[in-house]
Design a protein around this motif. Structure first.
Motif, short mmCIF file in Angstrom:
data_model
loop_
_atom_site.label_atom_id
_atom_site.label_comp_id
_atom_site.label_asym_id
_atom_site.label_seq_id
_atom_site.Cartn_x
_atom_site.Cartn_y
_atom_site.Cartn_z
N MET A 15 0.80 -1.00 0.13
CA MET A 15 0.06 -0.04 0.19
C MET A 15 0.94 1.14 -0.21
O MET A 15 1.79 1.43 0.79
CB MET A 15 -0.88 -0.06 1.23
CG MET A 15 -2.12 -1.16 1.38
SD MET A 15 -3.21 -0.33 0.13
CE MET A 15 -4.88 -0.99 1.06
N TYR A 17 0.60 5.76 -0.75
CA TYR A 17 -0.25 6.70 -0.39
C TYR A 17 0.28 8.12 -1.16
O TYR A 17 1.50 8.46 -0.70
CB TYR A 17 -0.72 7.03 1.04
CG TYR A 17 -1.10 5.83 1.51
CD1 TYR A 17 -2.55 5.69 1.77
CD2 TYR A 17 -0.48 5.02 2.19
CE1 TYR A 17 -3.11 4.34 2.34
CE2 TYR A 17 -0.92 3.78 2.95
CZ TYR A 17 -1.96 3.48 3.04
OH TYR A 17 -2.53 2.35 3.64
N ASN A 83 -0.66 5.47 5.89
CA ASN A 83 -1.55 6.26 5.76
C ASN A 83 -1.46 7.54 6.90
O ASN A 83 -1.91 8.36 6.66
CB ASN A 83 -3.13 5.58 5.90
CG ASN A 83 -3.22 4.87 7.35
OD1 ASN A 83 -2.36 4.37 7.56
ND2 ASN A 83 -4.43 4.78 7.71
N CYS A 86 0.69 10.35 5.51
CA CYS A 86 0.16 10.88 3.98
C CYS A 86 -0.24 12.23 4.01
O CYS A 86 -1.06 12.59 5.18
CB CYS A 86 -0.90 10.16 3.17
SG CYS A 86 -1.40 10.77 1.75
N CYS A 97 -4.96 6.21 -2.62
CA CYS A 97 -4.38 4.88 -1.91
C CYS A 97 -4.16 3.85 -3.07
O CYS A 97 -5.12 3.61 -3.92
CB CYS A 97 -5.60 4.45 -0.76
SG CYS A 97 -5.09 2.85 -0.26
N ILE A 203 -8.17 9.31 5.69
CA ILE A 203 -7.44 8.51 4.94
C ILE A 203 -7.45 7.34 5.82
O ILE A 203 -6.77 6.98 6.69
CB ILE A 203 -6.01 8.92 4.59
CG1 ILE A 203 -6.15 10.13 3.74
CG2 ILE A 203 -5.46 7.67 3.94
CD1 ILE A 203 -4.72 10.69 3.56
N SER A 206 -5.33 1.48 5.91
CA SER A 206 -4.11 1.37 6.43
C SER A 206 -3.39 0.03 5.80
O SER A 206 -3.94 -0.56 5.42
CB SER A 206 -3.89 1.49 7.94
OG SER A 206 -4.32 0.08 8.50
N GLU A 207 -2.05 0.37 5.82
CA GLU A 207 -1.09 -0.76 5.25
C GLU A 207 -1.29 -2.19 5.92
O GLU A 207 -1.13 -3.01 5.70
CB GLU A 207 0.23 -0.32 4.98
CG GLU A 207 1.11 0.03 6.28
CD GLU A 207 0.61 1.44 6.92
OE1 GLU A 207 1.13 1.75 7.88
OE2 GLU A 207 -0.03 1.91 6.31
#
Length: 227
Positions: A15, A17, A83, A86, A97, A203, A206-207
């Motif tokens: 992931m 951002y 996130n 970001c 994302c 946002i 999340s990863e």
């Protein structure tokens, strides 16, 4: 260059951002991909663009040795690896994302990159930095921020060479810190986009919950297909 593996990599994906100008949505709709162009950087950075241009040229030259870039790409797209770090979009921007194949990402240490932007030697560690400052003082050299500048580097060619060769350390990630590590990609394609965030949107993906999120998407798609 020690490219550390992202600890949140899941099934070969990561992931990322990134905040971009809102106009990037139109580019993606029309061209199915978005790349960072020189004119975008010039507009964004304004008067300081020329000052930083040399540094970004260096970055691209080194980064494409890690991940080959498409021929039409001149600049990378800078991304946060979390996130939590970001930048939040304003009325004129959006945040993406992205689900990106791990092999398409170039990581760098943002703290080390700050040294590069300031024409400074990139130290191996704190002790190396102390020794470097001592060396400059013992040899009666000027402020370390000046030696790498265009006005001074020709006066200290050997010292500038040492500074320039230290720049490659930006790609050496010593510790995974979501507030220091940055991910760079050469392009955003439509299939990478998980979600687009607008002004005031939280946002929220999340990863850490990458697996759960895509399991949810898969379950939702399967349910829709059965209707």
């Amino acid at each position: 260059m020690k490219q550390m593996k992202n600890p949140n990599e899941t099934n070969g994906y990561v992931m990322l951002y990134t905040m971009q100008d809102k106009r990037s949505l139109d580019v993606l709709k029309k061209e199915k991909r978005f790349i960072n162009r020189l004119e975008y950087a010039s507009e964004h950075l304004g008067d300081i663009y020329e000052f930083f241009r040399e540094k970004y040229t260096y970055f691209v030259k080194q980064a494409e040795q890690i991940v080959p870039k498409p021929e039409d790409v001149k600049l990378p797209i800078w991304c946060s690896v979390s996130n939590k770090n970001c930048m939040k979009p304003d009325e004129n921007s959006v945040a993406y994302c992205l689900k990106v194949p791990a092999e398409k990402i170039v990581y760098l240490d943002g703290a080390k990159w700050d040294y590069v932007l300031n024409n400074h030697y990139v130290p191996l560690n704190e002790e190396d930095l102390k020794q470097y400052y001592k060396y400059l003082k013992d040899n009666k050299m000027p402020n370390p921020f000046l030696i790498g500048s265009e006005d001074y580097r020709y006066l200290y060619p050997e010292e500038y060479k040492k500074i320039y060769e230290s720049y490659k350390r930006i790609f050496d990630i010593d510790k995974w810190n979501i507030f220091a590590v940055q991910g760079n990609i050469w392009e955003i394609t439509e299939d990478m986009i998980v979600k687009v965030y607008y002004h005031d949107d939280p946002i929220d993906i999340s990863e850490e919950n990458l697996i759960d999120y895509f399991c949810l998407l898969y379950t939702s798609d399967a349910a829709d297909d059965s209707l």
